[in-house]
Enzyme design. Structure first.
Site, PDB file in Angstrom:
ATOM      1  N   ALA A 135       6.392  -2.122  -4.030  1.00 49.87           N
ATOM      2  CA  ALA A 135       6.532  -1.053  -3.075  1.00 49.87           C
ATOM      3  C   ALA A 135       6.459  -1.805  -1.531  1.00 49.87           C
ATOM      4  O   ALA A 135       5.909  -2.806  -1.476  1.00 49.87           O
ATOM      5  CB  ALA A 135       5.582  -0.032  -3.386  1.00 49.87           C
ATOM      6  N   VAL A 137       5.088  -0.314   2.726  1.00 49.07           N
ATOM      7  CA  VAL A 137       4.323   0.664   3.205  1.00 49.07           C
ATOM      8  C   VAL A 137       4.861   0.942   4.646  1.00 49.07           C
ATOM      9  O   VAL A 137       5.179  -0.073   5.586  1.00 49.07           O
ATOM     10  CB  VAL A 137       2.854   0.343   3.415  1.00 49.07           C
ATOM     11  CG1 VAL A 137       2.016   1.403   4.189  1.00 49.07           C
ATOM     12  CG2 VAL A 137       2.268   0.436   1.946  1.00 49.07           C
ATOM     13  N   ASP A 286      -8.571  -5.065  -7.381  1.00 45.80           N
ATOM     14  CA  ASP A 286      -7.764  -6.069  -6.868  1.00 45.80           C
ATOM     15  C   ASP A 286      -8.359  -5.948  -5.359  1.00 45.80           C
ATOM     16  O   ASP A 286      -7.651  -5.876  -4.457  1.00 45.80           O
ATOM     17  CB  ASP A 286      -6.470  -5.444  -6.603  1.00 45.80           C
ATOM     18  CG  ASP A 286      -5.237  -6.687  -6.092  1.00 45.80           C
ATOM     19  OD1 ASP A 286      -5.568  -7.925  -6.139  1.00 45.80           O
ATOM     20  OD2 ASP A 286      -4.177  -6.390  -5.558  1.00 45.80           O
TER      21      ASP A 286
END
Length: 513
Positions: A135, A137, A286
């Site tokens: 994705a 942002v 992560d």
């Protein structure tokens, strides 16, 4: 057959890319013919990548696209499979791709929200602030005037991933069939874990739920912040979060200039890691510097909740006992908890495994305190597991990778302090609370209360089964009757005691069913 042809065709394309980077060794173990194909697939040209094997492999996976970038990140947790150096090289694989067009981003937002973008955002920045494999942002402002960050799923990524995951299953199945020694590493199960992880990551509603759960776990904790989810502007391919500001955790000079002590940040990071793993069993898997910022007053701000890990209470106990055993030099205890957890088969030698634990730990724990790496210790432990037929534990591999990242952040903040030394009193306190005499009494009482709560139902089932036996009889096959009563031509009506015994057995069976 069609599946094999399709995957072989895809494999040929992948083979060419791996060969260009001189990284075809990834397939050599499974497909020995690959050893002879590198120069052929390159057409006699020199490799485009140089350096260690792990660096060449990382470059090849980055060229292959989103699915393989994620695969490389997953493989970076498998030091037991690839070796420590190659796993470390893959851990640096950057999850960055060129951004897709703002028109595509706006189209996806409108499809997910079911209306014009202007109905939901008063402004939407067309230039993305980050673009990754899954994705990208964009910053925006809602109609109510709140500043937000909008994460939009990359178009077409789902179809590409499902195509590639079928290939990985095919290769894993082939590996288990043709390379017996690989079976203990559970390649098919590893692919399944990878598939589940990325499938969840591609549904941004799950990321929103993960952020919400983590925020709930830290509600009232002023040292750790999770951006608030805007559920009205969130869907399968869209996630809207509160926009937050902070200093990246690895910019220590900026932290000091802002009056924030990096050592204080490190202590908060160690406490947050402990709480996530041991208190909650739900952790950010992560937490690299790009996903951790420091707000005013030294508050930790977490970002990007696509990769999360879970550990059940039993595993947390195992991990706590193992860590304390290593830190105290009690290698016999370390071995005992491995056997008690069933991670090492009972037919292996306790003494030999104790010796192996010592051989792993002493070179690491004998170093200065600030140089001790628990993640490296666990990684080496996983590497020697083949000798003791210890099966891979996927949940511990993800945790080990998270520890490695956390240690890296800790050394950036202050290379002279060990974050596990800071967390040790917290771990010891948790162990006393969960493994001490009081905890065992609580568990025993809870078990007894649970049994008493189930007793009325069990008795009711017994009464019902007994009534059935008395009123309707218990019908058995003639051969069963002969086997039970070999010397009698007919079965007598069961005595009251026998009926109760049979009824109780049947009731228990029905209850468990």
């Amino acid at each position: 057959m069609i599946r094999s042809i399709r995957n072989l065709n895809r494999l040929l394309t992948i083979g060419r890319v791996l060969a260009r980077h001189d990284a075809l060794f990834l397939l050599e173990e499974i497909l020995p013919v690959a050893r002879f194909g590198s120069r052929l697939l390159r057409g006699g040209r020199a490799p485009v990548s140089a350096g260690r094997p792990g660096l060449r492999l990382a470059a090849a996976l980055a060229e292959l696209g989103p699915s393989f970038i994620k695969l490389g990140q997953a493989l970076s947790t498998r030091a037991d499979l690839l070796g420590e150096e190659m796993a470390a090289d893959l851990s640096g694989l950057q999850d960055e791709l060129p951004p897709f067009s703002p028109e595509e981003a706006r189209r996806i937002v409108e499809e997910e929200l079911g209306g014009p973008l202007a109905n939901f955002y008063s402004s939407f920045d067309d230039t993305p602030v980050a673009a990754a494999s899954i994705a990208q942002v964009h910053f925006a402002t809602t109609r109510e005037g709140r500043e937000v960050a909008v994460k939009v799923l990359r178009p077409g990524v789902e179809a590409k991933f499902h195509r590639d995951i079928d290939l990985l299953y095919w290769l894993a199945e082939w590996a288990e069939l043709t390379v017996p020694r690989i079976r203990r590493l559970k390649p098919v199960e590893t692919v399944k874990t990878f598939e589940e992880s990325v499938t969840l990551e591609m549904d941004l509603r799950f990321e929103a739920a993960a952020a919400s759960e983590l925020a709930e776990n830290f509600r009232g904790d002023d040292n750790f912040k999770v951006p608030e989810v805007d559920w009205l502007r969130t869907g399968k391919r869209l996630l809207t979060l509160e926009r937050v500001a902070g200093i990246p955790v690895d910019e220590t000079d900026r932290l000091r200039a802002a009056g924030i002590d990096p050592v204080d940040v490190l202590a908060k990071a160690a406490e947050a890691m402990f709480k996530q793993v041991f208190r909650d069993g739900f952790f950010h898997a992560d937490m690299h510097p790009g996903n951790l910022f420091i707000g005013e007053g030294g508050q930790l701000i977490a970002m990007d909740f696509g990769i999360m890990g879970r550990v059940d209470k039993r595993t947390r106990r195992f991990l706590g006992e193992m860590l304390l055993g290593f830190l105290s030099g009690d290698y016999r205890k370390v071995a005992e908890v491995h056997f008690a957890a069933g991670y090492v088969p009972a037919d292996q030698s306790m003494d030999t495994f104790t010796q192996a634990c010592r051989s792993i730990a002493e070179p690491i724990l004998g170093r200065p305190l600030h140089e001790i790496s628990i993640a490296k210790l666990l990684g080496q432990l996983f590497q020697v597991t083949e000798t003791f037929a210890m099966e891979t534990q996927p949940q511990l591999l993800l945790l080990q990778k998270s520890m490695l990242v956390a240690e890296g952040v800790g050394r950036i903040l202050d290379p002279n302090i060990n974050m596990w030394h800071l967390a040790q009193p917290l771990i010891e306190g948790w162990m006393r609370e969960n493994l001490g005499p009081e905890a065992r009494v609580r568990e025993t009482v809870s078990s007894v209360v649970g049994s008493l709560e189930r007793l009325p139902r069990l008795l009711a089932e017994t009464e019902k089964t007994y009534a059935m036996l008395v009123n309707q009889g218990l019908k058995l096959h003639p051969d069963t009757v002969k086997a039970i009563f070999p010397d009698q031509g007919r079965i007598r009506r069961p005595s009251s005691l026998l009926a109760w015994v049979i009824a109780a057995g049947l009731a228990v069976a029905l209850y468990l069913k």
